[in-house]
Design an enzyme around this catalytic site. Sequence first.
Site, PDB file in Angstrom:
ATOM      1  N   CYS A 258      14.245  -4.022  -4.438  1.00  0.00           N
ATOM      2  CA  CYS A 258      15.203  -3.157  -5.187  1.00  0.00           C
ATOM      3  C   CYS A 258      14.341  -2.153  -5.955  1.00  0.00           C
ATOM      4  O   CYS A 258      14.037  -2.134  -7.304  1.00  0.00           O
ATOM      5  CB  CYS A 258      15.814  -4.136  -6.409  1.00  0.00           C
ATOM      6  SG  CYS A 258      17.045  -5.054  -5.557  1.00  0.00           S
ATOM      7  N   GLU A 259      13.879  -1.111  -5.088  1.00  0.00           N
ATOM      8  CA  GLU A 259      12.788  -0.078  -5.581  1.00  0.00           C
ATOM      9  C   GLU A 259      12.940   0.985  -4.603  1.00  0.00           C
ATOM     10  O   GLU A 259      12.622   0.863  -3.302  1.00  0.00           O
ATOM     11  CB  GLU A 259      11.366  -0.363  -5.343  1.00  0.00           C
ATOM     12  CG  GLU A 259      10.960  -1.431  -6.602  1.00  0.00           C
ATOM     13  CD  GLU A 259      10.696  -0.860  -7.983  1.00  0.00           C
ATOM     14  OE1 GLU A 259      10.433   0.517  -7.936  1.00  0.00           O
ATOM     15  OE2 GLU A 259      10.857  -1.459  -8.891  1.00  0.00           O
TER      16      GLU A 259
ATOM     17  N   ARG B  42       0.839  -1.242  -0.073  1.00  0.00           N
ATOM     18  CA  ARG B  42      -0.016  -0.112  -0.056  1.00  0.00           C
ATOM     19  C   ARG B  42       0.835   1.299   0.123  1.00  0.00           C
ATOM     20  O   ARG B  42       0.615   2.221  -0.622  1.00  0.00           O
ATOM     21  CB  ARG B  42      -1.183  -0.021   1.046  1.00  0.00           C
ATOM     22  CG  ARG B  42      -1.926  -1.126   1.007  1.00  0.00           C
ATOM     23  CD  ARG B  42      -3.071  -1.133   2.041  1.00  0.00           C
ATOM     24  NE  ARG B  42      -4.034  -0.036   1.970  1.00  0.00           N
ATOM     25  CZ  ARG B  42      -3.994   1.168   2.801  1.00  0.00           C
ATOM     26  NH1 ARG B  42      -3.051   1.077   3.565  1.00  0.00           N
ATOM     27  NH2 ARG B  42      -4.613   2.054   2.727  1.00  0.00           N
TER      28      ARG B  42
END
Length: 437
Positions: free
Chosen positions: A359-360, A328
């Site tokens: 990995c963001e 969310r």
Amino acid sequence: MSHPFHTNEQGHLVVGGVDTIDLTKKYGTPLFVYDVSLIRKNARAFVNTFKKAGVRAQVAYASKAFSSIAMLQVAKQENLSLDVVSQGELYTALQAGFPVDRIHLHGNNKSFEELSMAVQHNIGCIVLDNFYEIELLSEILEKHDKTMDVLLRVTPGIEAHTHDYILTGNEDSKFGFDLANGQAEQAFEMLQEIDSIHVIGLHCHIGSQIFETDGFVMAVRRLFETLGEWKQAYGYRSQVLNLGGGFGIRYTAEDEPLPLGGYVDALVEEVQKQVELYGMEFPEIWIEPGRAIVGNTAVTLYRTGSIKDIPGVRKYVSVDGGMTDNLRPALYQAKYDAVIANKADAALTEKVSIAGKCCESGDMLIWDMEVPEVEYGDILAVFSTGAYGYSMSNHYNRFPKAAVVFAEQGEDQLVIQRESYEDLTRNDLPYDIKERV
Ligand SMILES: *Cc1c(COP(=O)(O)O)cnc(C)c1O
């Protein structure tokens, strides 16, 4: 305080009467822990308010918020009905032994297989969303020589946002038949010609995480306008009015939801007014809370890992989960509150931001949160993760899905196992490598 839990003598957060630190030792992290007594309390707040008002009602738990066999067993025990939106959710309900006559099927693109499964299992109601489904369902009913109760999902032209409502003329929505442009009436007329389908009433769902009653009241008025017209034109009487879900809950101290019964009281009061105005019988009222049943009843426990202090900029504390178990914040900037569960009573001395391990750079759970001094290996408990947490979890970066524990009156039980690495590759098949020139 933004959460309903307390702390024990060791300064540990307690959920469902169980020390959360003990739970992390027993089950690992990330871990969802539900306080089952709170699920019951939320369910009863809705059910009992209808009872007190003397109104026939179904409180249908929107199982997309969190569906598992254990959860649906509790929903059944609390006399809830159930919304499902897919064969997977219906399958889970059947596995949990949920009474089929209290299951309702939703969806804006129900497939032949989904509708057939619903018909074969004699579920209580299908909420029709579009013209295509009308044809599909009537074919399926003919094939099985059965009948089905349906609600017509209509879009009343009210968009509820957390604090304001937008009245639109023609609604731009992928859900339901529009009231303003006459498509709802056209669908209703079509259905009058199909003997196997019984239109028992109307359905609308105006939004999610709604804190005020005005939007619901407006929706009730709009539905009755339509029912008034259909009464005149066709002599139609609606047995059921389904007003959807969307009742808001507290994620952070800034959120101020109404007591759950307050939403019910406002709905009942408005329906009473409209019934008198149009000279109709009081219909059975259905509502579909998801978030309001389970949202505030769970915490997610994480272990803290690397701590990155960028002088003059920010201090990042990474945890061993993130957008894989709570999508969310990344999906719509949802805000959460948390506590260091092993230092739940300690004074807050610094400000940190909680990062997930995917990995963001968008994989952040909480920005700028006050904490006591955080150390490697502390346990972070994020509150109000009971709805749309586990149910939206995913395998990004091939992280196995978390485990889920139910705690009630001091006892804990594993209700969803942690995924293994074998689970992750279970459906992978090797590629038959050939020499290619
Ligand atoms: C999502 C949804 C619900 C539940 O919404 P909450 O905000 O979780 O209460 C109910 N009904 C319909 C049709 C929905 O799409």
